[in-house]
Motif scaffolding. Sequence first.
Motif, PDB file in Angstrom:
ATOM      1  N   PRO A   1       0.816  -1.226   0.000  1.00 43.48           N
ATOM      2  CA  PRO A   1       0.000   0.000   0.000  1.00 43.48           C
ATOM      3  C   PRO A   1       0.846   1.272   0.000  1.00 43.48           C
ATOM      4  CG  PRO A   1      -0.878  -1.590   1.559  1.00 43.48           C
ATOM      5  CD  PRO A   1       0.449  -2.120   1.120  1.00 43.48           C
ATOM      6  N   GLY A   2       1.938   1.268   0.763  1.00 47.30           N
ATOM      7  CA  GLY A   2       2.789   2.452   0.816  1.00 47.30           C
ATOM      8  C   GLY A   2       3.436   2.758  -0.518  1.00 47.30           C
ATOM      9  N   LEU A   3       3.905   1.727  -1.200  1.00 41.14           N
ATOM     10  CA  LEU A   3       4.539   1.940  -2.499  1.00 41.14           C
ATOM     11  C   LEU A   3       3.514   2.331  -3.562  1.00 41.14           C
ATOM     12  CD1 LEU A   3       7.171  -0.945  -2.570  1.00 41.14           C
ATOM     13  CD2 LEU A   3       7.558   1.483  -2.120  1.00 41.14           C
ATOM     14  N   ARG A   4       2.298   1.835  -3.443  1.00 37.87           N
ATOM     15  CA  ARG A   4       1.253   2.251  -4.394  1.00 37.87           C
ATOM     16  C   ARG A   4       0.935   3.736  -4.227  1.00 37.87           C
ATOM     17  NH1 ARG A   4      -0.562  -1.599  -7.489  1.00 37.87           N
ATOM     18  NH2 ARG A   4      -0.493  -3.776  -6.786  1.00 37.87           N
ATOM     19  N   GLU A   5       0.940   4.198  -2.996  1.00 38.50           N
ATOM     20  CA  GLU A   5       0.715   5.627  -2.769  1.00 38.50           C
ATOM     21  C   GLU A   5       1.840   6.452  -3.381  1.00 38.50           C
ATOM     22  OE1 GLU A   5      -1.782   5.124   1.419  1.00 38.50           O
ATOM     23  OE2 GLU A   5       0.382   5.485   1.452  1.00 38.50           O
ATOM     24  N   LEU A   6       3.065   5.978  -3.236  1.00 39.86           N
ATOM     25  CA  LEU A   6       4.193   6.687  -3.843  1.00 39.86           C
ATOM     26  C   LEU A   6       4.076   6.703  -5.365  1.00 39.86           C
ATOM     27  CD1 LEU A   6       7.207   7.855  -3.554  1.00 39.86           C
ATOM     28  CD2 LEU A   6       7.834   5.569  -4.335  1.00 39.86           C
TER      29      LEU A   6
ATOM     30  N   LYS B   1      12.292 -10.319  -0.127  1.00 38.70           N
ATOM     31  CA  LYS B   1      10.918 -10.014   0.282  1.00 38.70           C
ATOM     32  C   LYS B   1      10.525  -8.606  -0.143  1.00 38.70           C
ATOM     33  CE  LYS B   1      10.502 -13.233   4.155  1.00 38.70           C
ATOM     34  NZ  LYS B   1      10.229 -13.384   5.612  1.00 38.70           N
ATOM     35  N   PHE B   2      11.439  -7.663   0.014  1.00 38.31           N
ATOM     36  CA  PHE B   2      11.118  -6.303  -0.421  1.00 38.31           C
ATOM     37  C   PHE B   2      11.029  -6.236  -1.945  1.00 38.31           C
ATOM     38  CE2 PHE B   2      12.430  -1.962  -1.669  1.00 38.31           C
ATOM     39  CZ  PHE B   2      11.316  -1.293  -1.191  1.00 38.31           C
ATOM     40  N   LEU B   3      11.874  -6.970  -2.639  1.00 39.50           N
ATOM     41  CA  LEU B   3      11.776  -7.014  -4.098  1.00 39.50           C
ATOM     42  C   LEU B   3      10.408  -7.533  -4.527  1.00 39.50           C
ATOM     43  CD1 LEU B   3      15.318  -8.330  -5.073  1.00 39.50           C
ATOM     44  CD2 LEU B   3      14.291  -6.186  -5.866  1.00 39.50           C
ATOM     45  N   ALA B   4       9.907  -8.550  -3.843  1.00 38.31           N
ATOM     46  CA  ALA B   4       8.596  -9.103  -4.191  1.00 38.31           C
ATOM     47  C   ALA B   4       7.490  -8.080  -3.957  1.00 38.31           C
ATOM     48  CB  ALA B   4       8.334 -10.368  -3.378  1.00 38.31           C
ATOM     49  N   VAL B   5       7.587  -7.336  -2.862  1.00 41.42           N
ATOM     50  CA  VAL B   5       6.597  -6.290  -2.584  1.00 41.42           C
ATOM     51  C   VAL B   5       6.650  -5.223  -3.676  1.00 41.42           C
ATOM     52  CG1 VAL B   5       6.018  -4.406  -1.008  1.00 41.42           C
ATOM     53  CG2 VAL B   5       6.554  -6.669  -0.101  1.00 41.42           C
ATOM     54  N   THR B   6       7.853  -4.832  -4.050  1.00 47.48           N
ATOM     55  CA  THR B   6       8.017  -3.792  -5.065  1.00 47.48           C
ATOM     56  C   THR B   6       7.509  -4.264  -6.425  1.00 47.48           C
ATOM     57  OG1 THR B   6       9.983  -3.087  -3.847  1.00 47.48           O
ATOM     58  CG2 THR B   6       9.671  -2.136  -6.017  1.00 47.48           C
ATOM     59  N   GLN B   7       7.740  -5.535  -6.744  1.00 50.85           N
ATOM     60  CA  GLN B   7       7.282  -6.085  -8.020  1.00 50.85           C
ATOM     61  C   GLN B   7       5.765  -6.163  -8.108  1.00 50.85           C
ATOM     62  OE1 GLN B   7       9.554  -9.677  -7.805  1.00 50.85           O
ATOM     63  NE2 GLN B   7      11.332  -8.806  -8.857  1.00 50.85           N
ATOM     64  N   ALA B   8       5.095  -6.157  -6.968  1.00 51.91           N
ATOM     65  CA  ALA B   8       3.630  -6.151  -6.976  1.00 51.91           C
ATOM     66  C   ALA B   8       3.077  -4.792  -7.384  1.00 51.91           C
ATOM     67  CB  ALA B   8       3.098  -6.540  -5.596  1.00 51.91           C
ATOM     68  N   VAL B   9       3.921  -3.765  -7.330  1.00 56.64           N
ATOM     69  CA  VAL B   9       3.480  -2.399  -7.625  1.00 56.64           C
ATOM     70  C   VAL B   9       4.026  -1.908  -8.962  1.00 56.64           C
ATOM     71  CG1 VAL B   9       3.539  -0.001  -6.811  1.00 56.64           C
ATOM     72  CG2 VAL B   9       3.323  -1.887  -5.163  1.00 56.64           C
ATOM     73  N   PHE B  10       5.296  -2.212  -9.240  1.00 56.62           N
ATOM     74  CA  PHE B  10       5.968  -1.695 -10.430  1.00 56.62           C
ATOM     75  C   PHE B  10       6.186  -2.812 -11.451  1.00 56.62           C
ATOM     76  CE2 PHE B  10       7.121   1.159  -6.983  1.00 56.62           C
ATOM     77  CZ  PHE B  10       6.964   2.411  -7.557  1.00 56.62           C
ATOM     78  N   THR B  11       6.304  -2.425 -12.705  1.00 59.94           N
ATOM     79  CA  THR B  11       6.470  -3.397 -13.787  1.00 59.94           C
ATOM     80  C   THR B  11       7.875  -3.971 -13.827  1.00 59.94           C
ATOM     81  OG1 THR B  11       4.830  -2.197 -15.099  1.00 59.94           O
ATOM     82  CG2 THR B  11       6.265  -3.731 -16.279  1.00 59.94           C
ATOM     83  N   THR B  12       8.863  -3.103 -13.686  1.00 59.48           N
ATOM     84  CA  THR B  12      10.265  -3.515 -13.771  1.00 59.48           C
ATOM     85  C   THR B  12      10.981  -3.129 -12.488  1.00 59.48           C
ATOM     86  OG1 THR B  12      10.239  -3.147 -16.165  1.00 59.48           O
ATOM     87  CG2 THR B  12      12.393  -3.326 -15.106  1.00 59.48           C
TER      88      THR B  12
ATOM     89  N   ILE C   1      21.045  -0.406  -4.306  1.00 59.73           N
ATOM     90  CA  ILE C   1      20.135   0.553  -4.921  1.00 59.73           C
ATOM     91  C   ILE C   1      19.008  -0.230  -5.586  1.00 59.73           C
ATOM     92  CG2 ILE C   1      19.850   2.452  -6.548  1.00 59.73           C
ATOM     93  CD1 ILE C   1      21.823   3.062  -4.284  1.00 59.73           C
ATOM     94  N   TYR C   2      17.776   0.036  -5.170  1.00 62.19           N
ATOM     95  CA  TYR C   2      16.603  -0.553  -5.818  1.00 62.19           C
ATOM     96  C   TYR C   2      16.092   0.429  -6.874  1.00 62.19           C
ATOM     97  CZ  TYR C   2      16.465  -3.760  -1.826  1.00 62.19           C
ATOM     98  OH  TYR C   2      16.778  -4.695  -0.869  1.00 62.19           O
ATOM     99  N   LEU C   3      15.789  -0.093  -8.051  1.00 58.59           N
ATOM    100  CA  LEU C   3      15.268   0.716  -9.149  1.00 58.59           C
ATOM    101  C   LEU C   3      13.954   0.103  -9.609  1.00 58.59           C
ATOM    102  CD1 LEU C   3      18.663   0.970 -11.000  1.00 58.59           C
ATOM    103  CD2 LEU C   3      17.490   2.908  -9.952  1.00 58.59           C
ATOM    104  N   ALA C   4      12.902   0.916  -9.629  1.00 59.05           N
ATOM    105  CA  ALA C   4      11.569   0.408  -9.963  1.00 59.05           C
ATOM    106  C   ALA C   4      10.878   1.364 -10.922  1.00 59.05           C
ATOM    107  CB  ALA C   4      10.738   0.240  -8.694  1.00 59.05           C
TER     108      ALA C   4
END
Length: 238
Positions: free
Chosen positions: A176-181, A202-213, A234-237
């Motif tokens: 939810p937090g990343l979707r708001e961002l 685990k954080f990569l999986a959460v991020t992949q649920a919001v962003f395409t790449t 560095i995470y890039l999304a």
Amino acid sequence: MTTRPRFEELAWRSTPIGELSLRRRVEPSLGVDVYEVKLGDEFLMSSLFTAAEEELARLALAELDEPAIDVVVGGLGLGYTARTALADARVRSLTVVDLLEDVIDWQRRGLLPGATELTDDPRTELVVGNFFARAASAAGFDATAPGRRFHAILLDIDHSPRHVLDSTNARFYTEPGLRELARHLLPGGVFALWSDDPPDDKFLAVTQAVFTTVRAVEVSFPNFYTGSTSANTIYLAR
């Protein structure tokens, strides 16, 4: 001739989240001035180790093809990410959000090397505010243009998604937090995050649920204290 002291506390203040200090000391093994930020007993940043903070900006902006880029940086620190972003001639505007007015004041008072590169650049806006609250709000990061969207949002505040400076920050690193961002990014925009920890599946999986790449890049650099190599992530999304 006046000799500079080997150690100086350049600024100190008690804040709602702990005692904040900016220190300058001479590193005897290298013979260079080192600037450090402490919050309570935690070291937040050192000018000895800035490679990953600079790569945060370089890697994020390299993802973009636009000729004119609007950027948000969450967390000013010693200013390395912000100054690296400004070095990209395509950057049209840079909004830097920091919770602590003192951190912004250090730059305005010229307490840090290279401060004028940031404060004298007309593209720069330094904002005292809560990055996480703004990310969660519909109004976003520009008080003069609520809902404005950006090409890049770069974040370097917490130690990592798992090791946050304040417990209230933890929600940001959830889906939810990343979707708001994400709603504050223009189509094709990039979110980039600095972390002191190795890549977190685990954080990569959460991020992949919001962003395409989504990808995690490890940035290695020499550690003068250990005599070996250290690394940040560095995470890039998009």
